[in-house]
Enzyme design. Structure first.
Site, PDB file in Angstrom:
ATOM      1  N   SER A 126      13.434 -20.691 -12.836  1.00 14.78           N
ATOM      2  CA  SER A 126      13.873 -22.065 -12.552  1.00 14.78           C
ATOM      3  C   SER A 126      14.039 -22.826 -13.857  1.00 14.78           C
ATOM      4  CB  SER A 126      12.835 -22.779 -11.684  1.00 14.78           C
ATOM      5  OG  SER A 126      13.104 -24.170 -11.596  1.00 14.78           O
TER       6      SER A 126
ATOM      7  N   TYR B  60       3.957 -24.175  -9.835  1.00 14.43           N
ATOM      8  CA  TYR B  60       5.282 -23.563  -9.732  1.00 14.43           C
ATOM      9  C   TYR B  60       5.838 -23.207 -11.102  1.00 14.43           C
ATOM     10  CZ  TYR B  60      10.323 -23.363  -8.588  1.00 14.43           C
ATOM     11  OH  TYR B  60      11.637 -22.995  -8.450  1.00 14.43           O
TER      12      TYR B  60
END
Length: 251
Positions: free
Chosen positions: A143, A156
Site C-alpha cells: 500500500s 496496517y
C-alpha cells in the site's frame, strides 16, 4: 494474449482489486484460481468468469491459515497441471486500527496474520511449484500508506511495510530460479469497501482521496499493473514496488 497457457492463483479474488485482476488475467489467457475467504463472492466471481468461457476455479481460502493456502496452491496444480503466477492480494485495513499505544494487540496480530503472513504463506507454498515450472512471477499487494506514512493505521502500515521488505529479499533469493518478485502499492482505490467509506465520509479515505492528483483509482487500473508484472513484458523487473496512486505520494 499476454498470459496464454499460464496458471495463476489470486488471493482475495472474490471482490475489489482481486476480482478485477482475475478478470484481466482470464481475458489475457490465464487459467485462474480464485482463492477467496468469502464463499458467496468467490462462487459469484467463478460463475461470472466461467459464463464468459474462461478457465476459473474458486477455492475457499483463509490466507491467515497456512494449510488453507497450501490447499489452494495444491488445487491449482491438481486442476491445471502447474502454477506460474501468484498474486498475493488478500488483506486490507480496519477501522479498529489506530495509534500504536491505543490499538489492541489483537488488531495488530490480525493485520500481520492476514496481510503479512498471508503473503509469506502464499509464497511458501507456491515457490516450489514455480521452480518446477521453470520460473514464474510473484506479485504482492502492499500500500502507498506503507511508503508515505500516515495516521491511524499503524498496524496496517507495519504489515504492508513488511511486505515491501519481503518482496525485496525474495527477489534476491529466487532470481537464480527465474522467479521475479515484485509488489504493487495502490492508492485510494474505489473498491466496494472504499466506496462505502467515502460515502460515510470516513476521514481516512476522504483525506487521501482529496490528495490524489488524478482522482481515485479504479480496481481494473491496479489489475493492469499486476498484469504487466506477471507478463513477459516485465521479465527484467524484480524486487520493485510499483506505485499506482494517481499522484497521491507526490502531492
Amino acid at each position: 494474449m499476454r498470459l496464454k497457457g499460464k496458471v495463476a492463483l489470486i488471493t482475495g479474488a472474490g471482490a475489489g482489486i482481486g476480482k478485477a485482476c482475475a478478470e484481466v488475467f482470464c481475458e489475457e489467457g490465464a487459467s485462474v484460481i480464485v482463492a477467496e475467504y468469502d464463499a458467496e463472492t468467490g462462487k459469484a466471481a467463478e460463475a461470472a468468469l466461467r459464463e464468459r468461457g474462461f478457465a476459473c476455479t474458486f477455492v475457499q481460502t483463509d490466507v491467515s491459515d497456512g494449510d488453507a493456502v497450501k490447499a489452494a496452491v495444491d488445487a491449482a496444480v491438481s486442476i491445471y497441471g502447474r502454477l506460474d503466477i501468484i498474486y498475493n492480494n488478500a488483506g486490507g485495513s480496519s477501522l479498529m486500527d489506530g495509534k500504536v499505544h491505543e490499538t489492541p494487540y489483537e488488531e495488530f496480530w490480525k493485520k500481520v496474520g492476514t496481510d503479512l503472513f498471508g503473503v509469506w504463506a502464499g509464497c511458501h507454498h507456491a515457490i516450489p511449484h514455480l521452480i518446477a515450472a521453470g520460473g514464474g512471477a510473484i506479485i504482492n499487494a502492499t500500500s502507498v500508506l506503507a511508503i508515505m506514512g500516515t495516521k491511524g493505521r499503524d498496524a496496517y502500515t507495519a504489515a504492508k511495510g513488511g511486505i515491501i521488505s519481503l518482496t525485496r529479499s525474495m527477489a534476491v533469493e529466487y532470481a537464480e530460479h527465474s522467479i521475479r518478485v515484485n509488489a504493487v502499492a495502490p492508492g485510494v482505490t474505489t473498491t466496494e469497501r472504499v466506496r462505502k467509506r467515502l460515502e460515510e465520509s470516513n476521514p481516512g479515505p476522504m483525506s487521501t482521496a482529496a490528495r490524489s492528483l488524478l482522482g481515485t483509482v479504479q480496481p481494473r487500473e491496479i489489475a493492469y499493473a499486476v498484469l504487466f508484472l506477471a507478463s513477459d513484458e516485465a521479465k527484467k523487473i524484480t524486487g520493485q514496488t510499483i506505485v499506482v496512486d494517481a499522484g497521491l505520494t507526490i502531492s
